[in-house]
Design an enzyme around this catalytic site. Structure first.
Site, PDB file in Angstrom:
ATOM      1  N   LYS A 136       2.908  -3.139  38.154  1.00 18.71           N
ATOM      2  CA  LYS A 136       3.748  -4.068  38.937  1.00 18.71           C
ATOM      3  C   LYS A 136       3.288  -4.083  40.391  1.00 18.71           C
ATOM      4  CE  LYS A 136       7.537  -3.577  35.716  1.00 18.71           C
ATOM      5  NZ  LYS A 136       8.705  -2.842  35.276  1.00 18.71           N
ATOM      6  N   ASP A 172      15.167  -8.207  37.975  1.00 21.14           N
ATOM      7  CA  ASP A 172      15.158  -7.975  36.532  1.00 21.14           C
ATOM      8  C   ASP A 172      16.229  -8.818  35.833  1.00 21.14           C
ATOM      9  OD1 ASP A 172      13.226  -6.348  35.410  1.00 21.14           O
ATOM     10  OD2 ASP A 172      14.213  -4.478  36.000  1.00 21.14           O
ATOM     11  N   GLN A 213      12.794   1.279  37.795  1.00 22.91           N
ATOM     12  CA  GLN A 213      12.126   1.387  36.499  1.00 22.91           C
ATOM     13  C   GLN A 213      12.995   2.206  35.539  1.00 22.91           C
ATOM     14  OE1 GLN A 213       9.109  -0.118  35.655  1.00 22.91           O
ATOM     15  NE2 GLN A 213       9.704   0.533  33.614  1.00 22.91           N
TER      16      GLN A 213
END
Ligand code: NAP
Length: 300
Positions: A54, A121, A98
């Site tokens: 990422k 997200d 994460q």
């Protein structure tokens, strides 16, 4: 093989090129640089490789980017305080924690602590609600990636029969919510099947699908004779089914029996190399959107 392969890596590269140009434009015209922080708790090798990828992509696209690695024993309160610090930082438009986080931390508390306008997200309940209402900035990355693959390879799903196998909060449910939107790239007739669906009924539904999206987590589950001739099949599954003796690397299989299904479908995503490469790209797309939202260039 009858089906055309939908190569996620190629589509992802194309979208990244589009995003790179958009980032250059935002810098030049609005002095706006999208900012993303990825927070990693602990050193789980899978999670390390995800955040590394990422970060690499966000650098390539010209983002302002921070990787914040925290020890596995960070307290929940300290993690929540860290998120709040980033909520207040105007240079950061996207915050990603994460998952999974260690067991002593409540992952829902963590996700809900993120400012919904920085929740790239799209897991925060406010964003889940915004999607249901149809007035949203972000879509969860994996189902959003599936939508892009369908639109760019197969065409507009408007009016098509879409069947989604699986109803998880991160893939199946948002996939349904995305495909029923009254918008381009959606507007389909959607059925969702799951373990509550009797198997014979599930097969019947699959056989009706113009577009079959499978996120069940069961290796090689969907068989060729469950698929309509000419269907577009999107295989989200990533299952480790063994280890290569030669390389020691995991052997992956999707949720679709590729050999038989690719004989019936007109389009199919391979595993690996189908949906997987799209997920990070959609995160980048969400971060650019978050920056535009913060700058008032788009409104909800
Ligand atoms: P999950 O949370 O385990 O959910 C699986 C869903 O499938 C559940 O709703 C379950 O039903 C349903 N299901 C399980 N077995 C079934 C069966 N035999 N028939 C019908 N439905 C069945 O999994 P997930 O997080 O959605 O992930 C699904 C797959 O996608 C996994 O292989 C995962 O690794 C992969 N994945 C890939 C990406 C990517 O970027 N490519 C991202 C996320 C996930 P119930 O609700 O009734 O239990």
């Amino acid at each position: 093989m009858a089906a055309k392969l939908i190569k996620g890596a190629e589509v992802a590269a194309q979208i990244r090129e589009e995003l790179k140009k958009e980032v250059e434009d935002l810098k030049a015209k609005h002095n706006l640089i999208p900012g993303l922080v990825t927070i990693l708790v602990g050193e789980d090798p899978g999670s390390v490789s995800y955040v590394t990828a990422k970060q690499k992509t966000s650098h390539e696209l010209g983002f302002y980017s921070i990787q914040d690695s925290q020890p596995p024993d960070i307290t929940e309160a300290a993690l929540l305080a860290l998120i709040e610090k980033y909520n207040q930082d105007p240079k950061l438009h996207g915050i990603l924690v994460q998952l999974p986080v260690p067991k002593h931390i409540d992952s829902n508390k963590v996700l809900y602590a993120i400012d919904p306008n920085k929740d790239v997200d799209a897991f925060h309940p406010v964003n889940v609600g915004r999607i249901l209402i149809g007035n949203y900035a972000f879509l969860p990355c994996t189902p959003a990636g599936c939508q892009e693959l369908i639109y760019r390879a197969y065409g507009d799903p408007k009016g098509k029969e879409v069947v989604v196998v699986g109803r998880s909060n991160i893939v199946g449910k948002p996939m349904v919510a995305i495909m029923i939107q009254k918008r381009a790239g959606a507007n389909a007739t959607v059925t969702c099947v799951h373990t509550g669906t009797p198997k014979d009924k599930m097969i019947e539904h699959c056989r009706r699908a113009d577009i079959l999206i499978v996120a069940a987590g069961v290796p090689k589950y969907i068989q060729g004779d469950w698929v309509k001739e000419g269907a577009c099949v999107i295989d989200v599954g990533v299952n480790r089914i063994g280890k290569s003796e030669k390389t020691g690397k995991a052997i992956l299989a999707g949720d679709v029996d590729f050999e038989s299904v690719s004989q019936k479908a007109s389009f199919i995503t391979p595993v690996p190399g189908g949906v997987g490469p799209m997920t990070i790209t959609m995160l980048m797309k969400n971060t650019v959107m978050a920056a535009k939202l913060a700058a008032g260039l788009v409104k909800l």
